[in-house]
Design a protein around this motif. Structure first.
Motif, PDB file in Angstrom:
ATOM      1  N   LEU A  56       0.839  -1.206   0.000  1.00  0.00           N
ATOM      2  CA  LEU A  56       0.000   0.000   0.000  1.00  0.00           C
ATOM      3  C   LEU A  56       0.867   1.246   0.000  1.00  0.00           C
ATOM      4  N   GLY A  57       1.759   1.310  -0.966  1.00  0.00           N
ATOM      5  CA  GLY A  57       2.625   2.481  -1.109  1.00  0.00           C
ATOM      6  C   GLY A  57       1.943   3.546  -1.942  1.00  0.00           C
ATOM      7  N   ARG A  58       2.769   4.364  -2.589  1.00  0.00           N
ATOM      8  CA  ARG A  58       2.217   5.529  -3.290  1.00  0.00           C
ATOM      9  C   ARG A  58       1.311   5.153  -4.456  1.00  0.00           C
ATOM     10  N   TYR A  59       1.727   4.147  -5.232  1.00  0.00           N
ATOM     11  CA  TYR A  59       0.937   3.820  -6.429  1.00  0.00           C
ATOM     12  C   TYR A  59      -0.421   3.228  -6.040  1.00  0.00           C
ATOM     13  N   SER A  60      -0.413   2.338  -5.051  1.00  0.00           N
ATOM     14  CA  SER A  60      -1.694   1.770  -4.594  1.00  0.00           C
ATOM     15  C   SER A  60      -2.578   2.856  -4.000  1.00  0.00           C
ATOM     16  N   LEU A 123       4.541  -3.964  -5.095  1.00  0.00           N
ATOM     17  CA  LEU A 123       5.634  -3.944  -4.121  1.00  0.00           C
ATOM     18  C   LEU A 123       6.947  -3.564  -4.795  1.00  0.00           C
ATOM     19  N   PRO A 124       8.009  -3.313  -4.003  1.00  0.00           N
ATOM     20  CA  PRO A 124       9.329  -3.167  -4.626  1.00  0.00           C
ATOM     21  C   PRO A 124       9.636  -4.400  -5.491  1.00  0.00           C
ATOM     22  N   ILE A 125      10.438  -4.197  -6.530  1.00  0.00           N
ATOM     23  CA  ILE A 125      10.616  -5.217  -7.566  1.00  0.00           C
ATOM     24  C   ILE A 125      11.134  -6.555  -7.010  1.00  0.00           C
ATOM     25  N   LEU A 214      15.673   5.097  -0.165  1.00  0.00           N
ATOM     26  CA  LEU A 214      14.556   4.683  -1.014  1.00  0.00           C
ATOM     27  C   LEU A 214      14.886   3.346  -1.651  1.00  0.00           C
ATOM     28  N   TRP A 215      13.888   2.452  -1.769  1.00  0.00           N
ATOM     29  CA  TRP A 215      14.176   1.165  -2.405  1.00  0.00           C
ATOM     30  C   TRP A 215      14.598   1.352  -3.864  1.00  0.00           C
ATOM     31  N   ARG A 216      14.136   2.413  -4.495  1.00  0.00           N
ATOM     32  CA  ARG A 216      14.501   2.640  -5.898  1.00  0.00           C
ATOM     33  C   ARG A 216      16.006   2.922  -6.068  1.00  0.00           C
ATOM     34  N   LEU A 217      16.680   3.303  -4.983  1.00  0.00           N
ATOM     35  CA  LEU A 217      18.126   3.571  -5.060  1.00  0.00           C
ATOM     36  C   LEU A 217      18.941   2.383  -4.552  1.00  0.00           C
ATOM     37  N   ILE A 232      11.899   1.080 -18.755  1.00  0.00           N
ATOM     38  CA  ILE A 232      10.936   0.067 -19.199  1.00  0.00           C
ATOM     39  C   ILE A 232       9.837   0.701 -20.063  1.00  0.00           C
ATOM     40  N   TYR A 233       9.460   1.960 -19.750  1.00  0.00           N
ATOM     41  CA  TYR A 233       8.446   2.643 -20.569  1.00  0.00           C
ATOM     42  C   TYR A 233       8.975   2.897 -21.980  1.00  0.00           C
ATOM     43  N   CYS A 234      10.271   3.233 -22.076  1.00  0.00           N
ATOM     44  CA  CYS A 234      10.859   3.506 -23.394  1.00  0.00           C
ATOM     45  C   CYS A 234      10.979   2.208 -24.196  1.00  0.00           C
TER      46      CYS A 234
END
Ligand code: NAD
Length: 382
Positions: A56-60, A123-125, A214-217, A232-234
């Motif tokens: 239940l992070g930002r996207y959810s 969730l984180p990847i 941050l998990w992204r880092l 991934i979007y590109c």
């Protein structure tokens, strides 16, 4: 009571192979593995299917849960969270019964819950594989967020687990359900302006200036940096412009100008995707662009197009050599989840299946491979 499909076992059915069902993108034969496969059947007499959000992070919180208040084919029926305070807040806000609230430990008990048909992994990847496989074993259809996994091996295991358990797997690639990007698919794939000559795709954000924690880092949880999260979007955009995957890639990491943030993952990366007949997509993803640019453009024999922004949730704009693109900005996640729920209900392979996520993981890994070898051309086998 017999279900609508008149099967002997009302919970089992056969997945219909939709063939070209990837947003008009033609699948390589190896990606078409969902033929006549036994699946969990959730026909449910046209009732809205129940979705449990895992994480239940930002996207959810900001996109998916509000979208599920507007969806026609599905609704928020459960949550899975590691945080007791979120449990309380969500229970109140979305009127969820205690029986539909799980944590990461007791998640497997979801198997016996008839209120939940679909598990959506947000969730984180590094946690995508585990929760997709646990959901599959609980016989729930799965939507997994992008990028699908840390690497192609994990993605392969996720596809297999879903197949083995007779459930369908969709990736949360929302842009396949969005009119501006759908128009680009048509312009490129149907050669509206003749053959595509070149593509440029950029997706940049700015992670510098905020928290370092941050998990992204963190490579262990994110698998990599902006390539995984934004690139991934590109990759997707170049493929849905062409209607086919690239044969090879070349990539280079950018300079690290914010070493405190980028000790573990790349700060930026540029890469080329080479398609057969020599068409090249030039792509870029960065976590350190103050302007946070994102765009998708294409040049063809007799015209051109450009979306900017191309991948943001809102405010998309587009132009072609014939003038402005006139489409409404829509709530993409509503369209995406409604379409995915509908495929699950009809036992049809979704438009953005697990195999598409797996294909993309092979491409992302080839891009990293090339960048580590200073831009050597890396061919991709699917
Ligand atoms: P976030 O950091 O806001 O949320 C992550 C959630 O996971 C949090 O609730 C956190 O508590 C939980 N979590 C559990 N274990 C964790 C751990 N070990 N470390 C960190 N968090 C942990 O992230 P987000 O932006 O919501 O992203 C989640 C997923 O959704 C990612 O796969 C991301 O790529 C994807 N996403 C997709 C889109 C899209 O447009 N399709 C947009 C944003 C995010």
């Amino acid at each position: 009571m017999m279900d609508k499909n008149n099967n002997k076992n009302p919970r089992r059915n056969f997945i219909k192979n939709t063939g070209l069902g990837m947003g008009g993108v033609i699948l390589a034969p190896s990606l078409l593995s969902f033929t006549e496969q036994e699946s969990v059947n959730i026909a449910r007499d046209n009732k809205k299917l129940g979705i449990a959000l895992v994480g239940l992070g930002r996207y959810s919180t900001n996109q998916l849960a509000p979208a599920l208040e507007k969806t026609k084919n599905c609704r928020l029926s459960g949550i899975v969270t590691g945080s007791p305070s979120k449990e309380k807040a969500w229970k109140k806000k979305y009127k969820l019964p205690d029986s539909n609230i799980y944590n990461y430990e007791n998640f497997d008990e979801i198997a016996g819950n008839e209120d939940i048909d679909i598990v959506y992994v947000v969730l984180p990847i590094s946690m995508h594989k585990e929760f997709t496989i646990r959901a599959a074993k609980a016989k729930k259809h799965v939507i997994c967020e992008k990028p699908m996994a840390l690497n192609a091996e994990e993605a392969q295991q996720m596809v297999k687990a879903c197949k083995d358990n007779g459930v369908l797997l969709a990736i949360g690639y929302r842009l396949h359900f969005e009119p501006f990007n759908q128009r680009v698919m048509e312009l490129g794939q149907q050669e509206v302006f003749g053959k595509v000559k070149s593509i440029k795709a950029v997706d940049n954000s700015n992670m510098t200036g905020g928290s370092l924690d941050l998990w992204r880092l963190d490579k262990e949880r994110a698998g990599g940096g902006p390539l995984m999260d934004l690139g991934i979007y590109c990759v997707q955009a170049a493929i849905y412009t062409m209607g086919k995957p690239p044969v090879a890639v070349r990539a280079k990491f950018g300079e690290v100008t914010h070493p405190a943030y980028f000790r573990d993952v790349e700060q930026s990366i540029t890469w080329e995707m080479e398609f057969d007949e020599g068409v090249v997509a030039n792509c870029e993803a960065s976590y350190a662009d103050e302007e946070e640019k994102n765009s998708l453009s294409g040049k063809a024999e007799d015209g051109w197009w450009k979306l900017e922004p191309a991948y943001s949730y809102e405010g998309k704009k587009g132009e072609t050599s014939n003038g402005k693109m006139e489409f409404p900005n829509i709530y993409e996640q509503v369209k995406q989840m409604d379409a995915q729920a509908e495929s699950f209900r009809n036992n049809q392979n979704p438009k953005t299946p697990g195999e598409m996520g797996l294909r993309d993981m092979k491409i992302l890994m080839a891009i990293y491979n090339s960048a580590k070898k200073e831009g050597t051309r890396v061919e991709i086998t699917y």
